[in-house]
Scaffold this active site. Structure first.
Site, mmCIF file in Angstrom:
data_model
loop_
_atom_site.group_PDB
_atom_site.id
_atom_site.type_symbol
_atom_site.label_atom_id
_atom_site.label_comp_id
_atom_site.label_asym_id
_atom_site.label_seq_id
_atom_site.Cartn_x
_atom_site.Cartn_y
_atom_site.Cartn_z
ATOM 1 N N SER A 67 -33.860 61.810 22.952
ATOM 2 C CA SER A 67 -34.002 60.544 23.624
ATOM 3 C C SER A 67 -34.966 60.546 24.806
ATOM 4 O O SER A 67 -35.389 59.477 25.248
ATOM 5 C CB SER A 67 -32.628 60.081 24.109
ATOM 6 O OG SER A 67 -32.138 60.952 25.118
ATOM 7 N N LYS B 86 -36.346 60.116 34.208
ATOM 8 C CA LYS B 86 -35.833 59.407 33.031
ATOM 9 C C LYS B 86 -34.986 58.241 33.521
ATOM 10 O O LYS B 86 -34.248 58.377 34.503
ATOM 11 C CB LYS B 86 -35.002 60.381 32.193
ATOM 12 C CG LYS B 86 -34.471 59.796 30.879
ATOM 13 C CD LYS B 86 -33.712 60.858 30.068
ATOM 14 C CE LYS B 86 -33.201 60.303 28.747
ATOM 15 N NZ LYS B 86 -32.495 61.329 27.936
ATOM 16 N N SER C 273 -31.890 66.197 23.410
ATOM 17 C CA SER C 273 -32.838 65.202 23.927
ATOM 18 C C SER C 273 -33.853 65.675 24.955
ATOM 19 O O SER C 273 -34.735 64.914 25.327
ATOM 20 C CB SER C 273 -32.083 64.028 24.523
ATOM 21 O OG SER C 273 -31.649 63.188 23.492
#
Ligand code: GLN
Length: 484
Positions: A151, A76, A175
């Protein structure tokens, strides 16, 4: 090759069925094909990946390396990666090349994994739909008109479309679990303090926790084992040994006490989604587990509590982006005030600004007691509710989200509706508990997630409970049409 789980790929590498270079090339080709459709990546690190794969092949040829040597992985874009763009999907960091690796990245590198690239995400991890990214939204591989969740939407979409066997992710209010649920993959958020936050760009420091998104719980056990552990660089990292998470995956669930949270089966839950969760619970009953209803009376306060605590911490953490030391800087500032104002005005997106303003407000002298202090107290009550529940049951099981994936743009104009998407996930963050989401079937052709919450540091237990279900079902092995 991409139809295999990470555990199967790792075994294939050891048996020399294929090399890490072959595997890496295969995924890079899929990423290049998938990127225009899904926008799951901010950066693709092709050259570095092939060099790392060659090094891994040399290790494997010499009979060295660990269980993850040569396995491709995505990070990420919230994790700092040395020499590689690290943007947090914000214009503010759109030019930031990190001078160091986050501990998670360093550990996975040392374990021999091969980084394919950096996953798209909501800006500074603020969002539930991946629509706040400066680099544009990520699309759901099950239906490109729908959001992948957020997210960690890029991480979840990449694994769901089999553009990578695993992707790191972070979870402040859901998330990891929410996008995993909406994309039909497995995602684990460990106990707060289990995985180092060093080099993981801060959003809300008392809630943020790194974890991983994979196809299966077995894969998650392998990757988490390499990510977790004490880190002297993170003052909230906990110094307790990391067990071999794979060793207990097959433990029997006979006699396991499963708590059903009354507050999770509320009127906001899509009836078909609830049906899938009940079917999953029936699988556990068949395997000898016992179900028991439990109530956490303060849990309905978790969303408002979170939306005081998280913005408060974010307003403080994001104060560092001033255009002076690193990141975006506005053009031709007139003076220092102009530099600050325009840099922050231009560098941050609307959702980030909304949170900074809320956070500054709840921390201001006149409102601190009414909002921030009160939220901290309610947070304690929620944590105690969980403690009480875990005196009666071993794990809590329920839905991960109220509904399956929703349409792009459907909730962007109404932040409150967007925030309510995390109603079932935020509690675990406020209490610092480990939780995992696994696929448990489909609603109107879209995957839905089953959430398993455990006691502090009971990652091995929730992975075991997840794995036992995945032995009985194949929802986690379903691949979105067009990505097979
Ligand atoms: N959706 C929640 C938020 O917008 C949670 C985000 C997260 O876990 N990083 O804050």
């Amino acid at each position: 090759m991409h139809r295999r789980t990470l555990a199967e790929l790792a075994a294939g590498l050891r048996k020399k069925e294929f090399s890490s270079v072959e595997l890496t090339r295969h995924y890079l080709e899929r990423i290049e094909r998938g990127q225009p459709a899904l926008n799951a990546f901010v950066t693709i690190t092709r050259e570095q990946a092939l060099a790392a794969a060659e090094a891994a092949d040399r290790e494997l040829a010499a009979g060295r390396g660990g269980p993850l040597t040569g396995v491709p992985i995505v990070h990420k874009d919230i994790f700092c990666t040395q020499g590689v763009l690290t943007t947090c999907a914000s214009r503010m960091l759109s030019n930031f090349v990190s001078p160091y690796d986050a501990t998670v990245v360093a550990k996975l590198k040392a374990a021999g994994t091969v980084m394919l690239g950096k996953a798209n995400m909501d800006e500074f991890a603020m969002g539930s739909s991946n629509e706040t990214s400066w680099y544009g939204p990520v699309r759901n591989p099950w239906n490109p008109e729908l959001v992948p969740g957020g997210s960690s939407g890029g991480s979840a979409a990449a694994v769901a479309a089999r553009l990578a066997p695993a992707a790191t992710a972070t979870d402040t209010g859901g998330s990891i679990r929410q996008p995993a649920a909406l994309c039909g993959v497995t995602g684990i958020k460990p106990t707060y303090g289990r995985v180092s936050r060093y080099g993981m760009i801060a959003f809300a420091s008392s809630l943020d926790q790194g974890g991983v998104i994979t196809v299966s719980a077995e894969d998650a056990a392998l990757v988490l084992g390499a990510m977790a552990g004490f880190d002297p660089q993170d003052s909230t990292s906990v110094d307790t040994p990391v067990p071999d998470y794979t060793a207990t995956l097959n433990d029997s669930v006979e006699g396991l006490k499963i708590g059903l949270l009354k507050e999770f089966f509320d009127k906001g839950l899509d009836p078909e989604n609830e049906q899938r969760v009940r079917e999953a619970l029936a699988v556990y009953e068949r395997l000898g587990a016992r179900l028991q209803e439990v109530s956490l009376p303060n849990l309905p306060l978790s969303v408002p509590t979170y939306y005081v605590v998280a913005p408060a911490e974010c307003s403080s953490n994001l104060a560092r982006y001033d255009g002076v030391r690193f990141g975006y800087r506005c053009e031709n500032p007139r003076d220092l005030m102009d530099l600050y104002k325009r840099t922050r005005g231009e560098g941050f997106g609307a959702e980030v600004k909304r949170r900074i303003m809320t956070g500054t407000y709840v921390l201001s002298a006149g409102y601190y007691d009414a909002y921030y202090l009160k939220a901290q107290k309610v947070r304690q009550l929620i944590a105690r509710d969980f403690e009480r529940a875990f005196q009666e049951v071993d794990v809590l099981i329920g839905p991960t989200t109220p509904t399956p994936a929703f349409a792009l743009g459907a909730k962007t104009s109404d932040p409150i509706t967007m925030y309510l998407n995390d109603i079932y996930t935020i509690g675990a963050n406020l209490a610092g508990l480990p939780a995992i989401s696994i696929p448990c079937g489909f609603v109107r052709g879209l995957p839905v997630g089953l959430q398993i919450v455990g006691r502090h540091f009971a990652e091995a237990k929730i992975l075991n409970v997840a794995h036992v279900y995945q032995r009985e079902t194949d929802w986690h092995l379903r691949v979105p049409p067009g990505w097979a």
